[in-house]
Design a protein around this motif. Structure first.
Motif, PDB file in Angstrom:
ATOM      1  N   TYR A   1      14.946  -8.034   2.969  1.00 45.96           N
ATOM      2  CA  TYR A   1      14.083  -6.844   3.059  1.00 45.96           C
ATOM      3  C   TYR A   1      13.103  -6.980   4.234  1.00 45.96           C
ATOM      4  CZ  TYR A   1      10.829  -3.220   1.429  1.00 45.96           C
ATOM      5  OH  TYR A   1      10.026  -2.112   1.326  1.00 45.96           O
ATOM      6  N   ASP A   2      12.553  -8.171   4.405  1.00 47.60           N
ATOM      7  CA  ASP A   2      11.568  -8.406   5.463  1.00 47.60           C
ATOM      8  C   ASP A   2      12.172  -8.554   6.856  1.00 47.60           C
ATOM      9  OD1 ASP A   2       9.504  -8.338   3.612  1.00 47.60           O
ATOM     10  OD2 ASP A   2       9.303 -10.523   3.491  1.00 47.60           O
ATOM     11  N   HIS A   3      13.443  -8.964   6.945  1.00 55.70           N
ATOM     12  CA  HIS A   3      14.018  -9.289   8.257  1.00 55.70           C
ATOM     13  C   HIS A   3      15.030  -8.279   8.804  1.00 55.70           C
ATOM     14  CE1 HIS A   3      12.172 -13.132   7.269  1.00 55.70           C
ATOM     15  NE2 HIS A   3      12.196 -13.368   8.558  1.00 55.70           N
TER      16      HIS A   3
ATOM     17  N   PRO B   1      15.475  -4.366   9.289  1.00 56.58           N
ATOM     18  CA  PRO B   1      14.661  -3.154   9.135  1.00 56.58           C
ATOM     19  C   PRO B   1      15.340  -1.986   8.417  1.00 56.58           C
ATOM     20  CG  PRO B   1      15.194  -3.551  11.455  1.00 56.58           C
ATOM     21  CD  PRO B   1      15.676  -4.736  10.690  1.00 56.58           C
ATOM     22  N   TYR B   2      16.640  -1.957   8.371  1.00 56.85           N
ATOM     23  CA  TYR B   2      17.327  -0.855   7.688  1.00 56.85           C
ATOM     24  C   TYR B   2      17.806  -1.248   6.291  1.00 56.85           C
ATOM     25  CZ  TYR B   2      21.354  -3.221   9.769  1.00 56.85           C
ATOM     26  OH  TYR B   2      22.278  -4.167  10.156  1.00 56.85           O
ATOM     27  N   TYR B   3      17.404  -2.412   5.815  1.00 57.54           N
ATOM     28  CA  TYR B   3      17.641  -2.800   4.420  1.00 57.54           C
ATOM     29  C   TYR B   3      16.387  -2.387   3.639  1.00 57.54           C
ATOM     30  CZ  TYR B   3      21.629  -5.879   5.733  1.00 57.54           C
ATOM     31  OH  TYR B   3      22.815  -6.404   6.180  1.00 57.54           O
ATOM     32  N   ASN B   4      16.392  -1.178   3.095  1.00 55.08           N
ATOM     33  CA  ASN B   4      15.195  -0.597   2.492  1.00 55.08           C
ATOM     34  C   ASN B   4      15.081  -0.832   0.985  1.00 55.08           C
ATOM     35  OD1 ASN B   4      16.106   1.735   4.793  1.00 55.08           O
ATOM     36  ND2 ASN B   4      14.132   0.718   4.977  1.00 55.08           N
ATOM     37  N   TRP B   5      16.125  -1.309   0.367  1.00 53.32           N
ATOM     38  CA  TRP B   5      16.112  -1.745  -1.033  1.00 53.32           C
ATOM     39  C   TRP B   5      17.165  -2.829  -1.124  1.00 53.32           C
ATOM     40  CZ3 TRP B   5      19.027  -2.685  -5.311  1.00 53.32           C
ATOM     41  CH2 TRP B   5      18.371  -2.733  -6.560  1.00 53.32           C
ATOM     42  N   VAL B   6      16.781  -4.002  -1.615  1.00 56.93           N
ATOM     43  CA  VAL B   6      17.698  -5.135  -1.698  1.00 56.93           C
ATOM     44  C   VAL B   6      17.600  -5.696  -3.105  1.00 56.93           C
ATOM     45  CG1 VAL B   6      18.295  -7.413  -0.805  1.00 56.93           C
ATOM     46  CG2 VAL B   6      17.314  -5.698   0.747  1.00 56.93           C
ATOM     47  N   GLY B   7      18.732  -5.753  -3.799  1.00 55.68           N
ATOM     48  CA  GLY B   7      18.685  -6.273  -5.149  1.00 55.68           C
ATOM     49  C   GLY B   7      19.998  -6.861  -5.620  1.00 55.68           C
ATOM     50  N   PHE B   8      19.879  -7.648  -6.660  1.00 54.67           N
ATOM     51  CA  PHE B   8      21.044  -8.222  -7.317  1.00 54.67           C
ATOM     52  C   PHE B   8      21.200  -7.581  -8.686  1.00 54.67           C
ATOM     53  CE2 PHE B   8      20.116 -11.567  -4.272  1.00 54.67           C
ATOM     54  CZ  PHE B   8      21.378 -11.964  -3.875  1.00 54.67           C
ATOM     55  N   TYR B   9      22.427  -7.251  -9.017  1.00 52.63           N
ATOM     56  CA  TYR B   9      22.795  -6.880 -10.381  1.00 52.63           C
ATOM     57  C   TYR B   9      23.642  -8.026 -10.908  1.00 52.63           C
ATOM     58  CZ  TYR B   9      21.201  -2.047 -10.042  1.00 52.63           C
ATOM     59  OH  TYR B   9      20.426  -0.920  -9.930  1.00 52.63           O
ATOM     60  N   LEU B  10      23.422  -8.410 -12.149  1.00 50.30           N
ATOM     61  CA  LEU B  10      24.149  -9.519 -12.753  1.00 50.30           C
ATOM     62  C   LEU B  10      24.910  -9.033 -13.976  1.00 50.30           C
ATOM     63  CD1 LEU B  10      21.225 -12.062 -12.462  1.00 50.30           C
ATOM     64  CD2 LEU B  10      23.160 -11.793 -10.905  1.00 50.30           C
TER      65      LEU B  10
ATOM     66  N   ASP C   1      19.068  -6.389  16.327  1.00 49.10           N
ATOM     67  CA  ASP C   1      20.204  -7.060  16.954  1.00 49.10           C
ATOM     68  C   ASP C   1      20.974  -7.837  15.891  1.00 49.10           C
ATOM     69  OD1 ASP C   1      22.004  -8.495  18.460  1.00 49.10           O
ATOM     70  OD2 ASP C   1      20.500  -9.551  19.640  1.00 49.10           O
ATOM     71  N   LYS C   2      22.183  -7.366  15.591  1.00 44.76           N
ATOM     72  CA  LYS C   2      22.963  -7.966  14.511  1.00 44.76           C
ATOM     73  C   LYS C   2      23.469  -9.362  14.839  1.00 44.76           C
ATOM     74  CE  LYS C   2      24.085  -3.632  12.357  1.00 44.76           C
ATOM     75  NZ  LYS C   2      25.032  -2.878  11.569  1.00 44.76           N
ATOM     76  N   SER C   3      23.326  -9.782  16.082  1.00 36.71           N
ATOM     77  CA  SER C   3      23.677 -11.171  16.389  1.00 36.71           C
ATOM     78  C   SER C   3      22.675 -12.121  15.716  1.00 36.71           C
ATOM     79  CB  SER C   3      23.721 -11.401  17.902  1.00 36.71           C
ATOM     80  OG  SER C   3      22.425 -11.260  18.460  1.00 36.71           O
ATOM     81  N   SER C   4      21.545 -11.592  15.272  1.00 40.50           N
ATOM     82  CA  SER C   4      20.546 -12.386  14.539  1.00 40.50           C
ATOM     83  C   SER C   4      21.082 -12.887  13.206  1.00 40.50           C
ATOM     84  CB  SER C   4      19.285 -11.563  14.278  1.00 40.50           C
ATOM     85  OG  SER C   4      18.714 -11.132  15.483  1.00 40.50           O
ATOM     86  N   PHE C   5      22.129 -12.261  12.680  1.00 39.57           N
ATOM     87  CA  PHE C   5      22.677 -12.683  11.396  1.00 39.57           C
ATOM     88  C   PHE C   5      23.051 -14.162  11.409  1.00 39.57           C
ATOM     89  CE2 PHE C   5      24.192  -8.143  10.215  1.00 39.57           C
ATOM     90  CZ  PHE C   5      22.979  -7.864   9.606  1.00 39.57           C
ATOM     91  N   GLU C   6      23.600 -14.634  12.516  1.00 36.84           N
ATOM     92  CA  GLU C   6      24.000 -16.044  12.589  1.00 36.84           C
ATOM     93  C   GLU C   6      22.785 -16.956  12.481  1.00 36.84           C
ATOM     94  OE1 GLU C   6      27.005 -17.534  12.375  1.00 36.84           O
ATOM     95  OE2 GLU C   6      27.652 -15.479  11.989  1.00 36.84           O
ATOM     96  N   GLU C   7      21.704 -16.610  13.158  1.00 31.49           N
ATOM     97  CA  GLU C   7      20.472 -17.400  13.082  1.00 31.49           C
ATOM     98  C   GLU C   7      19.871 -17.322  11.673  1.00 31.49           C
ATOM     99  OE1 GLU C   7      17.880 -15.979  16.166  1.00 31.49           O
ATOM    100  OE2 GLU C   7      19.540 -16.001  17.604  1.00 31.49           O
ATOM    101  N   MET C   8      19.964 -16.164  11.053  1.00 32.55           N
ATOM    102  CA  MET C   8      19.402 -15.956   9.726  1.00 32.55           C
ATOM    103  C   MET C   8      20.115 -16.811   8.677  1.00 32.55           C
ATOM    104  SD  MET C   8      18.818 -11.838  10.010  1.00 32.55           S
ATOM    105  CE  MET C   8      18.232 -11.592   8.343  1.00 32.55           C
ATOM    106  N   LYS C   9      21.375 -17.111   8.900  1.00 29.70           N
ATOM    107  CA  LYS C   9      22.119 -17.934   7.940  1.00 29.70           C
ATOM    108  C   LYS C   9      21.448 -19.295   7.724  1.00 29.70           C
ATOM    109  CE  LYS C   9      26.785 -16.077   8.437  1.00 29.70           C
ATOM    110  NZ  LYS C   9      28.175 -16.387   8.851  1.00 29.70           N
TER     111      LYS C   9
END
Length: 150
Positions: A33-35, A37-46, A3-11
């Motif tokens: 990654y943990d919260h 389910p369809y984010y299967n690789w999460v990373g930062f490039y600098l 449920d993408k409405s969870s994004f507000e709570e996640m903030k």
């Protein structure tokens, strides 16, 4: 389905991660990654000071793409143009750098400071078309938070 409405709570949780941790990039990667389910690789490039992106903290399968030139692949295009890229089907992209055969889609959000790209948040998914404007807005918010632009 998530449920993408969870994004507000996640903030709220992400804000506390940023306040409490020195390793904010790694903490955000792990949290997303943990919260989501369809984010299967999460990373930062600098950005390393030149026109190259260097792999920073990430969570997911290892990647051979530890350095990416501006303009190269989706990440390099996002850095060069300073625009978000939301790719719903990577198999249709001619400039895609494959990290894994399982990746079906990708979203890349540049991190800006004083009008310059200083890095980006890159997320791969093993699903076709999982990203929408809610993901994009949420990830933009995260990038603004970590760069102090919020």
């Amino acid at each position: 389905m998530f449920d993408k409405s969870s994004f507000e709570e996640m903030k709220k949780e992400i804000e506390s991660l940023l306040e409490d941790r020195k390793d904010k990039f790694e903490s955000i990667c792990r949290y997303l990654y943990d919260h989501v389910p369809y984010y299967n690789w999460v990373g930062f490039y600098l950005v390393d000071g030149s026109k190259k992106l260097k792999l920073g903290p990430y969570v997911g399968e290892p990647t051979v793409h530890t350095t990416i030139s501006f303009g190269q692949g989706i990440c390099g295009q996002a850095a060069q143009t300073k625009h978000n890229f939301v790719i719903q089907d990577v198999s249709k992209e001619t400039n895609y750098l494959s990290c894994s055969p399982d990746v079906k889609s990708e979203i890349v959000i540049p991190m800006m400071k004083n009008g310059k790209v200083i890095g980006e948040l890159d997320i791969d998914s093993h699903y076709l078309s999982p990203f929408d404007e809610k993901d994009e807005a949420f990830l933009e918010w995260i990038c603004k938070m970590v760069t102090g632009n919020a």
